[in-house]
Write a protein that holds these residues in place. Structure first.
Motif, PDB file in Angstrom:
ATOM      1  N   VAL C  12      -0.332   1.168   2.691  1.00 52.84           N
ATOM      2  CA  VAL C  12       0.556   0.206   2.094  1.00 52.84           C
ATOM      3  C   VAL C  12       1.739   0.769   1.161  1.00 52.84           C
ATOM      4  CG1 VAL C  12      -0.819  -1.915   2.186  1.00 52.84           C
ATOM      5  CG2 VAL C  12      -0.656  -0.724  -0.062  1.00 52.84           C
ATOM      6  N   CYS C  13       1.477   1.926   0.730  1.00 50.17           N
ATOM      7  CA  CYS C  13       2.694   2.338   0.067  1.00 50.17           C
ATOM      8  C   CYS C  13       4.037   2.553   0.832  1.00 50.17           C
ATOM      9  CB  CYS C  13       2.426   3.950  -0.569  1.00 50.17           C
ATOM     10  SG  CYS C  13       3.832   4.627  -1.451  1.00 50.17           S
ATOM     11  N   VAL C  14       5.150   2.209   0.444  1.00 51.83           N
ATOM     12  CA  VAL C  14       6.257   2.303   1.356  1.00 51.83           C
ATOM     13  C   VAL C  14       7.173   3.415   0.881  1.00 51.83           C
ATOM     14  CG1 VAL C  14       5.931  -0.018   2.345  1.00 51.83           C
ATOM     15  CG2 VAL C  14       7.312   0.324   0.135  1.00 51.83           C
ATOM     16  N   GLY C  15       6.901   4.090  -0.211  1.00 53.47           N
ATOM     17  CA  GLY C  15       7.546   4.981  -0.858  1.00 53.47           C
ATOM     18  C   GLY C  15       8.861   4.499  -1.750  1.00 53.47           C
ATOM     19  N   CYS C  16       8.781   3.220  -2.218  1.00 55.59           N
ATOM     20  CA  CYS C  16       9.946   2.887  -2.768  1.00 55.59           C
ATOM     21  C   CYS C  16      10.213   3.423  -4.353  1.00 55.59           C
ATOM     22  CB  CYS C  16       9.650   1.175  -3.176  1.00 55.59           C
ATOM     23  SG  CYS C  16       8.186   0.923  -4.653  1.00 55.59           S
ATOM     24  N   HIS C  17       9.431   4.149  -5.101  1.00 55.50           N
ATOM     25  CA  HIS C  17       9.737   4.867  -6.084  1.00 55.50           C
ATOM     26  C   HIS C  17       9.588   3.906  -7.381  1.00 55.50           C
ATOM     27  CE1 HIS C  17      11.149   8.972  -4.442  1.00 55.50           C
ATOM     28  NE2 HIS C  17      11.284   8.309  -3.514  1.00 55.50           N
ATOM     29  N   ALA C  18       9.169   2.741  -7.274  1.00 50.49           N
ATOM     30  CA  ALA C  18       9.017   1.982  -8.423  1.00 50.49           C
ATOM     31  C   ALA C  18       8.170   2.416  -9.416  1.00 50.49           C
ATOM     32  CB  ALA C  18       8.387   0.640  -7.870  1.00 50.49           C
ATOM     33  N   CYS C  19       6.977   3.139  -8.862  1.00 52.82           N
ATOM     34  CA  CYS C  19       6.066   3.698  -9.933  1.00 52.82           C
ATOM     35  C   CYS C  19       6.837   4.981 -10.652  1.00 52.82           C
ATOM     36  CB  CYS C  19       4.891   4.229  -9.014  1.00 52.82           C
ATOM     37  SG  CYS C  19       5.035   5.253  -7.551  1.00 52.82           S
ATOM     38  N   VAL C  20       7.840   5.340  -9.952  1.00 52.22           N
ATOM     39  CA  VAL C  20       8.231   6.661 -10.533  1.00 52.22           C
ATOM     40  C   VAL C  20       9.152   6.222 -11.735  1.00 52.22           C
ATOM     41  CG1 VAL C  20      10.042   8.562 -10.237  1.00 52.22           C
ATOM     42  CG2 VAL C  20       8.327   8.039  -8.333  1.00 52.22           C
ATOM     43  N   ALA C 157       3.924  -2.373 -11.903  1.00 54.04           N
ATOM     44  CA  ALA C 157       5.383  -2.357 -11.247  1.00 54.04           C
ATOM     45  C   ALA C 157       5.118  -2.450  -9.613  1.00 54.04           C
ATOM     46  CB  ALA C 157       6.141  -1.025 -11.579  1.00 54.04           C
ATOM     47  N   CYS C 158       4.359  -1.697  -9.170  1.00 51.97           N
ATOM     48  CA  CYS C 158       4.268  -1.361  -7.523  1.00 51.97           C
ATOM     49  C   CYS C 158       4.243  -2.875  -6.839  1.00 51.97           C
ATOM     50  CB  CYS C 158       2.769  -0.499  -7.234  1.00 51.97           C
ATOM     51  SG  CYS C 158       2.744  -0.339  -5.574  1.00 51.97           S
ATOM     52  N   PRO C 159       5.353  -2.761  -6.082  1.00 52.80           N
ATOM     53  CA  PRO C 159       5.331  -4.283  -5.362  1.00 52.80           C
ATOM     54  C   PRO C 159       4.449  -4.075  -4.427  1.00 52.80           C
ATOM     55  CG  PRO C 159       7.559  -2.808  -5.373  1.00 52.80           C
ATOM     56  CD  PRO C 159       6.272  -1.963  -5.937  1.00 52.80           C
ATOM     57  N   THR C 160       3.769  -3.325  -3.868  1.00 50.08           N
ATOM     58  CA  THR C 160       2.848  -3.415  -2.740  1.00 50.08           C
ATOM     59  C   THR C 160       1.344  -3.460  -3.271  1.00 50.08           C
ATOM     60  OG1 THR C 160       2.656  -1.009  -2.196  1.00 50.08           O
ATOM     61  CG2 THR C 160       4.347  -2.396  -0.971  1.00 50.08           C
ATOM     62  N   SER C 161       1.202  -3.605  -4.277  1.00 50.57           N
ATOM     63  CA  SER C 161      -0.143  -3.108  -5.246  1.00 50.57           C
ATOM     64  C   SER C 161      -0.798  -1.915  -4.501  1.00 50.57           C
ATOM     65  CB  SER C 161      -0.897  -4.574  -5.081  1.00 50.57           C
ATOM     66  OG  SER C 161      -0.285  -5.518  -4.878  1.00 50.57           O
TER      67      SER C 161
END
Ligand SMILES: Nc1nc2c(c(=O)[nH]1)N[C@H]1C(S)=C(S)[C@@H](COP(=O)(O)OP(=O)(O)OC[C@H]3O[C@@H](n4cnc5c(=O)[nH]c(N)nc54)[C@H](O)[C@@H]3O)O[C@H]1N2
Ligand SMILES: Nc1nc2c(c(=O)[nH]1)N[C@H]1C(S)=C(S)[C@@H](COP(=O)(O)OP(=O)(O)OC[C@H]3O[C@@H](n4cnc5c(=O)[nH]c(N)nc54)[C@H](O)[C@@H]3O)O[C@H]1N2
Ligand code: SF4
Ligand code: SF4
Ligand code: SF4
Ligand code: SF4
Ligand code: SF4
Ligand SMILES: [Mo]
Lengths: 312, 961, 218
Positions: C12-20, C157-161
């Motif tokens: 499910v990780c879409v590579g959004c960089h929120a975790c970064v 943060a991670c929007p996709t959990s």
């Protein structure tokens, strides 16, 4: 890896210092055994100080490697697990030992050979520590080999004997032949050992692959983005940034300067009795060994690099 | 590791690092922002936050912040960015003086265009009260096709208007979407959907982001989605895999269409003159006396007559002997030749895959249908004891929309969704109130240029929803009334305007010159402009007498953008953490499927320097100009400031409807409607800054024709009329225009040079045609499509000043399929040229197997002009980054007639993704840097004095602890 | 014995960089801060981050997979970075298995970073000490935070959990179950580092799942 010059100087200088000590000590032993005419105590005393100086310069260089040199005193704490901590202990012990060995030729500290036995132990321990710092990292495959220890030992010893030859040629000519012949032998052996390790490394297949790095099967796994573009510690510390061609130049430079030319200079110098040639030998060899150490560090291909291949 | 000092305070507000508008909690320490996280109580993001939102600190303390009003230095060229700071009083005096003169003489000479804001209710009101026709927001260059194509068909669209019900869907098809506005909610939903085992298909020439986690990626050639969708529609009709009951009752599928070749209403629904009109006033706009061909009796009956069931296929002879067909038959006729093989030749998708996809959609909708035991009553009084769900959901965005054939492609998508019976049904597409609105919505723009009069407000809102040529905003010769030619015969349904043509038109004086151009929150000298290099020249161009062709340019921005360089007057705005804002029901609220939601932003830190919110600027100007609506009868100002305005403004005196729907009424107890509540802001602030009006279950579905809901919506003034929003699978509006072009309709006719264009593109049945630009391009020479994508961690141009975000996208590459690259001799990582008929750009290449070989792409808006955004002129963005905008023309030559906008001929949607290019390697001697490059922009007064060589932010201590 | 860790769901990780950036934001002003940025507005900006999101491509067109791949310290159970540290600055906590660096002891010799096969450590160029993911140790035990928020910033943060957090030694934890059910795997198993963090692989849904109570109203 990107070789740090502090590390290059640290390891080459202490190697030469250790080698020089071994040369002096072996000459004294051989003298005591009556196999050669022993070097005089003044020479042994001064030579030991020179060995201590080389090692001390190495120690000094090591400080430049630290981000927080003022805390260097902490660095022996984990001697139970860390080869680096052990080196941090072994190096001053060696310096102290070799200084004591030298002084023993001046002051009544006891029989020099007995005092020197302590330095000998420290010296050998230091070789092991220094080598193991690199050899113990199992995934740095170029380093993780007994050859690393052998090379550190042989190269250090060879360069020390070369230094000893030059010193002797200038100050104690009668042992120059002993040192010089051994210097040639050790340089040959070191070259052989180094060549074996080069051959080994050339054949290494990295155990880590892009597939194992991210855990995805597939014939073609290719990084497109490392997640940032301006570089980071990971792109600076672990990449030497030199082209294949450049690496090969360095390799041949160290083979020639670190081994072949010194052997020739030693042989010619001994044959011609030329102090100049014999003094030139360690100078050239040291330059070559700096290149060798740089190459040794650079050549190691860190698996972390699989994560830092490309930007986008 | 010891604990860090605790934050001293936590305040909730609403993010605006992008238009998603999530709820955030701002943690402060010693007055500085310590941490921003998602507000777990917020319905939109439920505690999560994105990369941008998490980098708000670096936006707030960015060195590129504008902090003082600036005036262009006497004699300085526009673009040179030479400014002197002035006081706000000077700025107001300068601007108000100028605007007062314009308003008193020729109000259309003031143009107000706004970009990435979400406050069009206020800006629109200002423009209307000023009396200028020249106002719009950015939608024309953004995604008006998606809005218009959907709203003209189903009365709602994606984003805050509606979306896929992924909680109950089993098949999710995403088309042409990279990131979109609904950033966090969509991510939350997709992840849940996937975890629940749903199947996710993505149609996109590129596989990144969302498409990366799709179960199936269907690479498509850009600009061809219409063909794919029409072929799927055809397959569903052929196989009978559509929801006949839904079509028959909730759409115009069963309306008999007059096919009498002599009729004035050829192609329009038959109107039954004998059928009494329920409400003549409403009927004029939404006629209800249409007819069905009843299945049982095989006779014409009033539509939705009790007990009747219409034929939706077939051809029938009316009593007068004239032929008529149900509207759906005309759709079926229209797509008859759209075979999967035909679509394969256009899209590059194998016919078998298209067939499989169509089957999968149809069968999932049919075989996995489910019911919810919810009672509701439809608009014709029939009670239902359940709501049917069909678990096939779609999301689509600019991949479809940003093409000059996008309107029809979007209509095709809306029809496909309707065929599957998924409109406002669980598992499918759900509206978000105030949507659905009428099809089309009732507000209309002024319909004659004479509506613009000195010192007069406009009688109508500036923007609206034309339903026929009578609603066009044109002059007596059929020429455009607006500077961007929206609502003219060139772009009749340009419901969001054409901001991308404003500068070029103003420069040309076509249709007329203007005096003052005010740009708010848009970087029109860079990434939001097509043909950027030329537009920058136009902005600084002078006429023969040495006067600027665009005499006065005002820019309100928060940062040193490229656009500020071209301003005569720069107004420094606050950031989202420093101001009051509303996500209003009158504008673009943040509603959920289950009810209206609006929210506010409250200041959590004081304004920086002399920054002032643009809202306050508008109110101040309105006061100085004494604009009606903003003044009391005694001539004093009606509103103290923006918060006061928001609380007290009502759409009509006493309407009880204002900007905010929560905590209305004197005591704050009313929701949606009620008298103004002076403590409304406090109440929002105390309630997470958000108000969610949850609808009862029976009002949550089938809202195109859910009587209970519609009556409630009208009572709450979300709808003007209580008519059902019957889905227009067959578009009457299109046909009205076509008839006008054919001269078969009384009233307005397009000017001769536009007749063929209107006749062709105003087809009531969607069809596919090649994008206009490909027709104007030598495709042998320029064979490749070039598109951009939104990076998830960067918002257009405005995050390059953000020290954290810019590290993720410091410069960009052109992604090229290795086969394509090798054929062109372009190396991975090498410098190359990308060239269109209109321009060329030097950039770096990145080989990628995740792009269709006929397409190249790059991240949008990463390249920057040297010195802009307070970056070092040699920064990566300026030296290695690039924008495709230099390759994209804002106007296209036509074979016959003058140049037209590079836009959809129906809506004026900018055709960003139509450009065709060729690529080749840069030669060995060329500089390793991007081209074109522009002269560096100096630091604007008021921005940070020096660029820090390093920072280490620690809240409470600043950027250098 | 507890071993806290992250489990990252690549499905499910879409590579959004929120975790970064949420990691950067939390940590720069926190106990592990600051996280410096060099040339923040200049050429080749380069800062310290504890977490990066990378992109890989697998296979060839049209059968290409794009994999977004977040990576931070994996809190190895047999962490090679710990024993090599001469000062003891790098250590693994017995109580929860978190691998940390004591900034006050670190001499910045970088040796630990050489000994990490994953490239998870970054030297701070200004404080000159080694830094890395702390598993947000200053959040997960912070009693002033509500229970639900005693989780790492990146996880919150991670929007996709896509990021799960918990004790991988507790067989009943969410993370252990996810690893068991979804065949969670470790990176570079060839080195025996036993990373505590695990990754959940892609899982392709070939056809629409059957509905338990499928009733056709048609
Ligand atoms: N090639 C290509 N070009 C495109 C697109 C594309 O896909 N490809 N997409 C198009 C689309 S859809 C859009 S919407 C446009 C977007 O393009 P723009 O409308 O130009 O949007 P931004 O680049 O976000 O810049 C808006 C301006 O807002 C300023 N700003 C930021 N915050 C504030 C604030 O709080 N107050 C004020 N007053 N100003 C602020 C920024 O500094 C910036 O100058 O680009 C279009 N251009
Ligand atoms: N992080 C972030 N979020 C944003 C923005 C941002 O700048 N950054 N911008 C906001 C704005 S203003 C907007 S308008 C939205 C836009 O939201 P999106 O529409 O999701 O954004 P685009 O980047 O335009 O993505 C278009 C997608 O369509 C694909 N595509 C291009 N041509 C075609 C085609 O012909 N057919 C198909 N099927 N696909 C095609 C592209 O590969 C790309 O994946 O995003 C908003 N959200
Ligand atoms: S999605 Fe947009 S509004 Fe939401 S947190 Fe991210 S930047 Fe802010
Ligand atoms: S926040 Fe979640 S979805 Fe986004 S990159 Fe990180 S792990 Fe992936
Ligand atoms: S990932 Fe690297 S730094 Fe983290 S524990 Fe493992 S070896 Fe150490
Ligand atoms: S850099 Fe610090 S943590 Fe790493 S090995 Fe050296 S002293 Fe230990
Ligand atoms: S656990 Fe905390 S420190 Fe580690 S990556 Fe996540 S946010 Fe960063
Ligand atoms: Mo947009």
């Amino acid at each position: 890896m990107r070789p740090a010059f502090s590390v290059v100087f640290l390891t080459t200088l202490i190697g030469a210092g250790q080698g020089l000590f071994l040369a002096l000590y072996s000459a004294e032993v051989m003298g005591a055994l009556g196999r050669i005419a022993p070097p005089g105590p003044r020479f042994l005393h001064a030579g030991s100080w020179f060995a201590a100086l080389l090692a001390g310069l190495g120690l000094l260089a090591s400080f430049f490697h630290l981000g927080r040199p003022e805390r260097a005193w902490r660095s022996a704490a984990r001697w139970r697990t860390s080869w680096l901590a052990r080196e941090v202990i072994a190096l001053p012990l060696f310096i102290a030992g070799v200084a004591a060995y030298g002084l023993a030729h001046r002051l009544p500290l006891g029989p020099p050979l007995a005092v020197g036995a302590f330095a000998l132990a420290a010296c050998l321990a230091l070789f092991v520590c220094t080598g193991m710092i690199y050899a113990c990292i199992r995934f740095l495959q170029e380093w993780a080999s007994p050859l690393t220890l052998a090379n550190f030992f042989l190269i250090g010893t060879a360069s020390g004997f070369t230094v000893a030859t030059a010193l002797a040629a200038a100050f104690e000519p009668h042992v120059a032949g002993f040192f010089g012949r051994w210097a040639i032998v050790l340089t040959v052996v070191a070259l052989a050992s180094r060549a074996i390790s080069l051959a080994r490394n050339a054949r290494l297949r990295p155990r880590s692959t892009p597939q194992s790095a991210i855990g995805v099967e597939g014939a073609r796994v290719e990084q497109k983005s490392m997640g940032f573009l301006g570089g980071s510690f990971n792109t600076r510390e672990f990449f030497h940034g030199v082209s294949r061609g450049g690496l090969s130049v360095v390799k041949w430079a160290f083979i020639v300067l670190g081994f072949l030319v010194p052997m020739a200079l030693l042989a010619a110098g001994l044959a011609a009795g030329s102090v100049a040639l014999l003094v030139a030998a360690p100078v050239v060899q040291y330059a070559g060994l700096v290149a060798e150490r740089w190459f040794f560090l650079a050549q190691s291909n860190h698996p972390q690099n699989l994560y830092y291949q490309r930007t986008a | 590791m010891d604990g860090s000092p605790p934050p001293s305070e936590v305040r909730t507000t609403t993010c605006y690092m992008c238009a998603c508008r999530c709820g955030i909690r701002v943690h402060l320490r010693d007055g500085q922002v310590r941490y921003i996280d998602g507000n777990p109580n917020h319905p939109l993001n439920r505690g999560v936050i994105c990369a941008k939102g998490s980098s708000g600190i670096m936006k707030q303390y960015s060195p590129a912040r504008l902090t003082r009003p600036l005036r262009r230095k006497e004699g300085a060229e526009r673009g040179a960015a030479e400014f002197e700071p002035i006081s706000w009083e000077e700025a107001y005096a300068l601007l108000a003086g100028r605007l007062r003169k314009i308003r008193a003489t020729d109000p259309k000479k003031f143009a107000l265009f706004t970009g990435r804001d979400q406050m069009q209710a206020l800006t629109g009101l200002f423009a209307r009260q000023f009396g200028t026709p020249n106002y719009a927001a950015h939608g024309g260059f953004c995604s008006v096709n998606m809005a218009a194509g959907m709203i003209y068909t189903v009365g709602g669209s994606f984003w805050e208007f509606g979306g896929p019900d992924l909680e109950r869907a089993k098949l999710f098809v995403m088309i042409g979407t990279a990131e979109d506005h609904h950033s966090n909610p969509l991510k939350i939903a997709i992840s849940k959907f996937k975890r629940a085992g749903g199947r996710f298909v993505s149609v996109n020439p590129v596989r990144t982001g969302y498409s990366a986690i799709a179960d199936e990626w269907i690479p498509i050639r850009p600009g061809t989605d219409g063909a794919l969708l029409l072929a799927i529609i055809r397959e569903l009709i052929e196989a009978g895999l559509y929801d006949r009951d839904f079509l028959a009752r909730y759409t115009n599928a069963g309306h008999l269409i007059d096919l009498d070749p002599e009729s004035e209403r050829l192609g329009l629904p038959v109107l039954d003159p004998t059928h009494p009109e329920v409400n003549p006033e409403v009927n004029a706009m939404y006629p209800s006396n249409k007819v069905w061909w009843d299945r049982a009796t095989q006779r014409e009956v009033p539509s939705h007559a009790r007990g009747a069931d219409p034929e939706i296929l077939g051809e029938f002879r009316r009593a007068d002997g004239h032929p008529a067909k149900p509207a759906f038959q005309l759709i079926a006729d229209g797509v008859r030749d759209c075979t999967p093989e035909w679509a394969e030749s256009i899209t590059g998708i194998p016919a078998a895959a298209i067939r499989r996809l169509a089957r999968e959609m149809g069968e999932t909708a049919r075989d996995h249908a489910f019911e919810l035991p919810i009672r509701w009553t439809d608009s014709w009084g029939v009670e239902h004891d359940r709501v049917i769900g069909r678990p096939v959901a779609f999301h689509a965005m600019r991949g479809i929309a940003a093409h000059s054939n996008g309107f029809h492609a979007v209509r095709a998508l809306a029809i496909l969704m309707t065929l599957l019976g998924t409109i406002d049904r669980p598992g499918g597409f759900l509206h978000k109130p105030p949507f659905p609105r009428a099809v089309p919505p009732s507000p209309k723009p002024p319909n004659h240029a004479d509506a613009v009069q000195p010192d007069e407000p406009l009688a109508n809102p500036v923007l609206g929803w034309p339903a026929s040529p009578d609603d066009l905003f044109i002059d007596s010769h059929g020429g455009p009334a607006r500077i961007d030619k929206a609502f003219s015969w060139e772009y009749p349904l340009a419901v969001h305007g054409l901001m991308h043509n404003v500068i070029t038109n103003a420069w040309k004086g076509d249709p007329y010159p203007i005096d003052t151009l005010m740009i708010f929150m848009s970087n029109m000298a860079w990434n939001s402009t097509m043909n950027t290099a030329e537009v920058r020249r136009m902005l600084n161009d002078r006429d023969g007498k040495g006067a600027f062709r665009i005499p006065f340019i005002v820019v309100c921005d928060a940062f040193q953008s490229e656009m500020t360089a071209f301003a005569d007057l720069v107004l420094p705005d606050t950031t989202y953490l420093e101001r009051h804002d509303v996500m209003s029901m009158l504008d673009r609220p943040i509603s959920e499927f289950d009810g209206p939601v609006d929210s506010v932003r409250v200041p959590v830190v004081p304004p920086t320097g002399e920054c002032r919110p643009f809202q306050e600027v508008l109110l101040e100007l309105a006061g100085r100009l004494e604009l009606p609506g903003f003044m009391n009868a005694d001539g004093s100002r009606r509103y103290r400031d923006y918060p006061d305005f928001i609380v007290h403004y009502e759409t009509k005196p006493g309407s009880g409807v204002g900007f905010l729907s929560g905590w209305r009424g004197a005591h704050g107890t009313a929701s949606m409607k009620g008298e103004p509540n002076p403590r409304q802001w406090e109440m929002y602030a105390a309630n997470d800054c958000v108000h969610h009006h949850v609808l009862p279950e029976e009002h949550r579905y089938m809202r195109n024709a859910n009587r209970g809901y519609i009556h409630w919506a009208r009572a709450m003034r979300l709808r003007s009329y209580a008519e059902p929003a019957l889905i227009q699978v067959y578009s009457e509006v299109m046909q009205e225009f076509r008839l006008a072009a054919q001269g078969r309709r009384p009233g307005r006719r397009p000017p001769p040079h536009l007749r063929a264009r209107i006749e062709r593109y105003f087809d009531p049945v969607p069809f596919w045609y090649p994008p206009l630009e490909t027709e104007a391009t030598d495709l042998e020479r320029y064979p490749l499509a070039a598109v951009t994508q939104r990076p998830m961690a960067m918002y257009h141009s405005w995050d390059s000043q953000n020290a954290w975000l810019r590290q993720i996208h410091t410069h960009n590459y052109l992604f090229v399929n290795p086969r394509t690259a090798r054929a062109a001799g372009v190396e991975d990582g090498g410098w190359m040229w990308i060239e269109s008929p209109w321009g060329k750009v030097r950039c770096m290449a990145r080989h990628s197997e995740a792009v269709e070989p006929g397409t190249v792409w790059t991240w949008n808006a990463i390249g920057k002009a040297p010195g802009a955004w307070r970056l070092d002129p040699e920064a990566n963005e300026a030296r290695r980054g690039f924008i495709l905008n230099h390759l994209i023309a804002e106007e296209l030559p036509q074979a016959h007639g003058p140049r037209v906008s590079n836009s959809d001929p129906v809506t004026g949607q900018a055709g960003w993704y139509d450009v065709r290019v060729r690529i080749y390697p840069a030669s060995a001697g060329e500089a390793a840097e991007t081209a074109p490059r522009f002269a560096p922009m100096p630091a604007l007064p008021g921005t940070a004095p020096a660029r820090a060589s390093w920072i280490a932010y620690f809240a409470g201590k600043g950027t250098r602890p | 014995m507890t071993q806290l860790a992250l489990v990252i769901d690549l499905n499910v990780c879409v590579g959004c960089h929120a975790c970064v950036t949420s990691c950067k934001e939390w940590n720069t002003s926190g106990a592990a801060g600051t996280l410096a940025d060099d040339r923040p507005y200049g050429t080749d900006p380069s800062g310290t981050f504890f977490n990066r999101v990378q992109t890989f491509e697998v296979g060839e067109f049209p059968a290409t997979q794009t994999v977004h791949f977040p990576k931070s310290c994996l809190h190895c159970e047999d962490p090679p970075c710990v024993p090599v540290c001469p000062t003891g600055a790098s250590y693994k906590r017995a109580e929860d298995g978190i691998v940390l660096v004591d900034y006050d002891k670190c001499i910045g010799c970088k040796y630990c970073s050489w000994a990490c096969p994953y490239g998870a450590r970054e030297l701070d160029e200004h404080q000159k000490v080694m830094k890395k993911c702390t598993l947000c140790v200053d959040r997960v035990y912070d009693r002033s935070l509500p229970e639900a928020e005693r989780r790492p910033a990146c996880v919150m943060a991670c929007p996709t959990s896509a990021r799960l957090f918990g004790d991988v030694h507790d067989p009943d934890s969410e993370v252990s179950k996810a690893i068991a059910e979804r065949a969670g795997y470790a990176l570079m198993p060839e080195w025996g580092t036993k990373p505590a963090n695990r990754y959940l692989p892609r899982r392709k849904t070939e056809c629409v799942p059957p509905s338990p109570s499928s009733s056709s109203p048609r």
